[in-house]
Design an enzyme around this catalytic site. Structure first.
Site, PDB file in Angstrom:
ATOM      1  N   LYS A  51      -0.166   1.632   7.806  1.00 35.29           N
ATOM      2  CA  LYS A  51       0.407   2.601   6.866  1.00 35.29           C
ATOM      3  C   LYS A  51       0.061   4.021   7.301  1.00 35.29           C
ATOM      4  O   LYS A  51       0.903   4.906   7.282  1.00 35.29           O
ATOM      5  CB  LYS A  51      -0.098   2.315   5.438  1.00 35.29           C
ATOM      6  CG  LYS A  51       0.564   1.074   4.845  1.00 35.29           C
ATOM      7  CD  LYS A  51      -0.076   0.589   3.572  1.00 35.29           C
ATOM      8  CE  LYS A  51       0.543  -0.762   3.192  1.00 35.29           C
ATOM      9  NZ  LYS A  51      -0.047  -1.363   1.999  1.00 35.29           N
ATOM     10  N   GLN A  95      -4.756  -0.554  -1.969  1.00 41.44           N
ATOM     11  CA  GLN A  95      -4.462  -1.776  -1.215  1.00 41.44           C
ATOM     12  C   GLN A  95      -4.931  -3.002  -2.008  1.00 41.44           C
ATOM     13  O   GLN A  95      -6.088  -3.088  -2.398  1.00 41.44           O
ATOM     14  CB  GLN A  95      -5.167  -1.709   0.156  1.00 41.44           C
ATOM     15  CG  GLN A  95      -4.840  -2.856   1.078  1.00 41.44           C
ATOM     16  CD  GLN A  95      -3.364  -2.904   1.482  1.00 41.44           C
ATOM     17  OE1 GLN A  95      -2.758  -1.887   1.786  1.00 41.44           O
ATOM     18  NE2 GLN A  95      -2.784  -4.080   1.459  1.00 41.44           N
ATOM     19  N   ASP A 118       3.907   2.434  -4.411  1.00 42.16           N
ATOM     20  CA  ASP A 118       4.112   0.986  -4.277  1.00 42.16           C
ATOM     21  C   ASP A 118       5.144   0.484  -5.300  1.00 42.16           C
ATOM     22  O   ASP A 118       5.657  -0.626  -5.175  1.00 42.16           O
ATOM     23  CB  ASP A 118       2.779   0.245  -4.518  1.00 42.16           C
ATOM     24  CG  ASP A 118       2.147  -0.228  -3.210  1.00 42.16           C
ATOM     25  OD1 ASP A 118       2.887  -0.386  -2.225  1.00 42.16           O
ATOM     26  OD2 ASP A 118       0.919  -0.450  -3.202  1.00 42.16           O
TER      27      ASP A 118
END
Ligand code: NAD
Length: 278
Positions: A51, A95, A118
């Protein structure tokens, strides 16, 4: 049979985003993604590294918080509060999975929905349900891009989705509905799975079962999208679909690896950029 090349499509998207970021910079708009990892799960560390690499490639900033496994929930929430307040931080990503002593739901709900790149916050999920603007979960949004950029016409098609998880199956169903498909969602309690799948014009498999779907589940000429990622007994990466058994019965199919996988990060970058667009 035609392969849907997720690697190529994800690179196209990242290149488009790189160009967009350069233009936004000229207007004085800059994005910075904050990535928080708790603990040192090796798979998570690879995702986080990729990422950050993608941010660098498209030209947006990234800051990372690598917290120890025994970080308290309170500490994590206070870091999120601080990042929510900071005007230089435009996206926040925690995460997953988190260690067991931390409540994931509570953590996701604490992220400012306008920075929730997200797309997991209930406010963004709700926006998707009612058709309002908001961040969309990256993997299912990547599937939509794969279909569109491979010229698959979705309108009026029967889309069958196997899986109803919050991060893949459910948002996938909502997105296919938004694209005017007729949608059937199957899950672990579904009866006659094979028969239902055999009616699909577009079959999207996100069930987490290595090579489960074989040719008996496929209508001749269907489009098959395989979201699954596993390592088999020989350490080879495979999906939820038995690719070799199925491929000749499809009109288009995604391979694993090189199908849906690379799209997730591309769509994350899409969300990171859209956070600063207006
Ligand atoms: P999950 O375990 O949360 O959900 C699996 C779903 O499949 C459940 O809703 C369950 O009801 C359904 N299911 C399980 N067994 C079934 C059966 N026998 N018949 C019918 N339905 C069944 O998994 P998830 O997080 O949605 O992920 C699914 C797969 O996609 C996994 O292999 C995961 O590794 C992969 N994944 C890939 C990406 C990517 O970037 N490509 C992202 C997320 C998940």
């Amino acid at each position: 049979m035609e392969l849907i090349d997720g690697k190529k499509i994800s690179e196209e998207i990242k290149l488009e985003l790189k160009e967009k970021v350069a233009k936004l910079k000229e207007q004085g708009k800059e994005a910075t993604l904050a990535v928080i990892q708790v603990g040192q799960d090796p798979a998570s560390s690879i995702y986080v590294k990729n990422k950050k690499k993608a941010c660098e490639y498209i030209g947006v900033g990234s800051v990372s918080y690598e917290l120890s496994e025994n970080t308290t929930e309170e500490k994590l929430l206070s870091i999120i509060d601080e990042l929510n307040e900071r005007s230089d931080i435009t996206g926040i990503l925690v995460q997953l999975p988190l260690p067991k002593h931390i409540d994931e739901d509570k953590v996701i709900k604490r992220i400012d929905p306008k920075k929730d790149v997200d797309g997991f916050h209930v406010e963004n999920v709700g926006a998707l349900v009612v058709g309002e603007e908001g961040f969309v979960s990256c993997t299912p949004n990547g599937v939509i891009q794969l279909l569109k950029r491979s010229n698959v016409d979705i309108t009026g098609k029967h889309a069958v989705i196997i899986g109803r998880s919050n991060i893949v199956g459910k948002p996938m169903a909502l997105l296919m509905l938004r694209e005017n498909a007729t949608v059937t969602v199957c899950h672990s309690k579904t009866k006659n799975l094979k028969e239902i799948c055999k009616e699909a014009d577009i079959l999207i498999v996100a069930m987490g079962k290595p090579r489960f779907v074989d040719h008996e589940y496929i209508k001749e000429g269907a489009v098959v999208i395989d979201v699954g990622i596993h390592r088999d007994e020989n350490n080879k990466i495979c999906g939820d679909v038995n690719f070799d058994d199925v491929k000749e019965h499809t009109s288009k199919i995604t391979p694993v690896p090189g199908g849906v996988g690379p799209m997730t990060i591309a769509m994350l970058m899409y969300n990171v950029v859209s956070a600063i667009e207006d």
